[in-house]
Design a protein around this motif. Structure first.
Motif, PDB file in Angstrom:
ATOM      1  N   UNK A  92     -11.002  30.588   9.751  1.00  0.00           N
ATOM      2  CA  UNK A  92     -10.221  31.805   9.981  1.00  0.00           C
ATOM      3  C   UNK A  92      -8.830  31.592   9.411  1.00  0.00           C
ATOM      4  N   UNK A  93      -8.027  32.667   9.488  1.00  0.00           N
ATOM      5  CA  UNK A  93      -6.603  32.562   9.177  1.00  0.00           C
ATOM      6  C   UNK A  93      -5.879  32.378  10.513  1.00  0.00           C
ATOM      7  N   UNK A  94      -5.039  31.382  10.592  1.00  0.00           N
ATOM      8  CA  UNK A  94      -4.266  31.144  11.812  1.00  0.00           C
ATOM      9  C   UNK A  94      -2.828  31.585  11.545  1.00  0.00           C
ATOM     10  N   UNK A  95      -2.398  32.557  12.320  1.00  0.00           N
ATOM     11  CA  UNK A  95      -1.093  33.176  12.120  1.00  0.00           C
ATOM     12  C   UNK A  95      -0.146  32.786  13.234  1.00  0.00           C
ATOM     13  N   UNK A  96       1.078  32.561  12.852  1.00  0.00           N
ATOM     14  CA  UNK A  96       2.135  32.274  13.804  1.00  0.00           C
ATOM     15  C   UNK A  96       3.150  33.408  13.733  1.00  0.00           C
ATOM     16  N   UNK A  97       3.709  33.767  14.860  1.00  0.00           N
ATOM     17  CA  UNK A  97       4.747  34.794  14.906  1.00  0.00           C
ATOM     18  C   UNK A  97       5.847  34.335  15.837  1.00  0.00           C
ATOM     19  N   UNK A  98       7.038  34.848  15.624  1.00  0.00           N
ATOM     20  CA  UNK A  98       8.133  34.534  16.546  1.00  0.00           C
ATOM     21  C   UNK A  98       8.912  35.790  16.863  1.00  0.00           C
ATOM     22  N   UNK A  99       9.608  35.726  17.993  1.00  0.00           N
ATOM     23  CA  UNK A  99      10.427  36.861  18.408  1.00  0.00           C
ATOM     24  C   UNK A  99      11.582  36.354  19.252  1.00  0.00           C
ATOM     25  N   UNK A 100      12.546  37.231  19.440  1.00  0.00           N
ATOM     26  CA  UNK A 100      13.694  36.878  20.274  1.00  0.00           C
ATOM     27  C   UNK A 100      13.655  37.747  21.516  1.00  0.00           C
ATOM     28  N   UNK A 101      13.643  37.123  22.655  1.00  0.00           N
ATOM     29  CA  UNK A 101      13.596  37.897  23.898  1.00  0.00           C
ATOM     30  C   UNK A 101      14.930  38.586  24.103  1.00  0.00           C
ATOM     31  N   UNK A 102      14.878  39.745  24.712  1.00  0.00           N
ATOM     32  CA  UNK A 102      16.128  40.475  24.919  1.00  0.00           C
ATOM     33  C   UNK A 102      15.876  41.884  25.336  1.00  0.00           C
ATOM     34  N   UNK A 103      14.614  42.184  25.507  1.00  0.00           N
ATOM     35  CA  UNK A 103      14.258  43.524  25.931  1.00  0.00           C
ATOM     36  C   UNK A 103      12.889  43.463  26.571  1.00  0.00           C
ATOM     37  N   UNK A 104      12.356  44.601  26.845  1.00  0.00           N
ATOM     38  CA  UNK A 104      11.049  44.633  27.504  1.00  0.00           C
ATOM     39  C   UNK A 104       9.937  44.193  26.566  1.00  0.00           C
ATOM     40  N   UNK A 105      10.116  44.403  25.331  1.00  0.00           N
ATOM     41  CA  UNK A 105       9.111  43.946  24.366  1.00  0.00           C
ATOM     42  C   UNK A 105       9.838  43.556  23.105  1.00  0.00           C
ATOM     43  N   UNK A 106       9.391  42.454  22.549  1.00  0.00           N
ATOM     44  CA  UNK A 106      10.041  41.956  21.342  1.00  0.00           C
ATOM     45  C   UNK A 106       9.244  42.369  20.133  1.00  0.00           C
ATOM     46  N   UNK A 107       9.919  42.414  19.019  1.00  0.00           N
ATOM     47  CA  UNK A 107       9.212  42.604  17.757  1.00  0.00           C
ATOM     48  C   UNK A 107       8.835  41.239  17.219  1.00  0.00           C
ATOM     49  N   UNK A 108       7.569  41.056  16.954  1.00  0.00           N
ATOM     50  CA  UNK A 108       7.078  39.787  16.454  1.00  0.00           C
ATOM     51  C   UNK A 108       7.047  39.801  14.934  1.00  0.00           C
ATOM     52  N   UNK A 109       7.593  38.730  14.358  1.00  0.00           N
ATOM     53  CA  UNK A 109       7.608  38.561  12.903  1.00  0.00           C
ATOM     54  C   UNK A 109       6.646  37.434  12.557  1.00  0.00           C
ATOM     55  N   UNK A 110       5.791  37.707  11.589  1.00  0.00           N
ATOM     56  CA  UNK A 110       4.694  36.791  11.287  1.00  0.00           C
ATOM     57  C   UNK A 110       4.978  35.914  10.079  1.00  0.00           C
TER      58      UNK A 110
END
Lengths: 115, 114
Positions: free
Chosen positions: A88-106
């Motif tokens: 499979x393709x294994x994807x990593x994402x990161x985000x910065x907490x600071x609200x109810x939901x973060x935007x994840x960047x892959x």
């Protein structure tokens, strides 16, 4: 910001071998996620870290899978005794907490092929 | 349980046509977030937009627009005057309640022909 990076980009291994992937998140992002994507499907969640703590794991993450984020920066995902179904393709994402939901960047992903 | 359905597996249009990609979601939470990502042939998922459940205002960004309707649990994405560079797989995703992870749909492969 430099984006999320993953290494290696491609990995070919034989069934039964162990493999380890690395993910470097965007600097200052305290949340890190791993997903798996098979051909023709959307990504499926595997696990999530906030700083160095692993807060959530999917039932997809069998005992052969382990993830770490020792210093709250980069993360590794290890698969032991690989099986052909792990391809499979294994994807990593990161985000910065600071609200109810973060935007994840892959990141670009690591494509694993198990022969 | 969360679920995202993208019923259109593949869409093909000719350049300059408008195209709408459908997304239907299911969640029992009253607070949730919806996302669209683009995955070009290179494979990297590119974030396009995020909306929360309390904001049903439609949004336009250049050639892109999004129509969020809670009444039909839909969050559709329209590309106006499509271009060949828009060819990609587009994913709709949902994050709801206390869960941080994204639940993705199966994606829509958009091909824009010259």
């Amino acid at each position: 910001d430099t984006g999320v990076s993953q290494d290696p980009r491609h990995k070919i291994t034989k069934r039964g071998q162990n493999v380890t992937f690395r993910c470097d998140p965007i600097s200052e992002h305290n949340r890190l996620y791993w997903y798996r994507q098979t051909l023709g499907q959307g990504p499926e969640f595997l696990t999530y870290f906030q700083n160095e703590a692993q807060l959530e794991k999917s039932r997809l993450l069998s005992d052969r899978f382990s993830a770490e984020r020792p210093k709250g920066s980069f993360s590794t995902l290890e698969i032991q005794r690989t099986e052909q179904g792990d391809s499979a393709m294994y994807l990593c994402a990161s985000s910065r907490s600071g609200g109810a939901a973060d935007t994840q960047y892959f990141g670009p992903g690591t494509r694993l092929t198990v022969l | 349980a969360q679920k995202v359905t993208q019923a259109q597996t593949e869409i093909s249009v000719v350049e300059k046509e408008d195209v709408t990609l459908d997304c239907v979601y299911e969640t029992r939470d009253t607070t949730y977030y919806l996302f669209w990502y683009k995955q070009p042939p290179s494979g990297e998922l590119v974030f396009l937009i995020r909306r929360n459940s309390f904001d049903e205002q439609n949004e336009i960004s250049g050639r892109y627009s999004w129509n969020f309707q809670k009444s039909t649990s839909s969050f559709n994405f329209t590309i106006t005057a499509s271009q060949v560079v828009d060819s990609a797989v587009y994913f709709c995703a949902l994050s709801s309640g206390s869960a941080r992870q994204l639940t993705f749909g199966s994606g829509t492969q958009l091909t824009v022909l010259p």
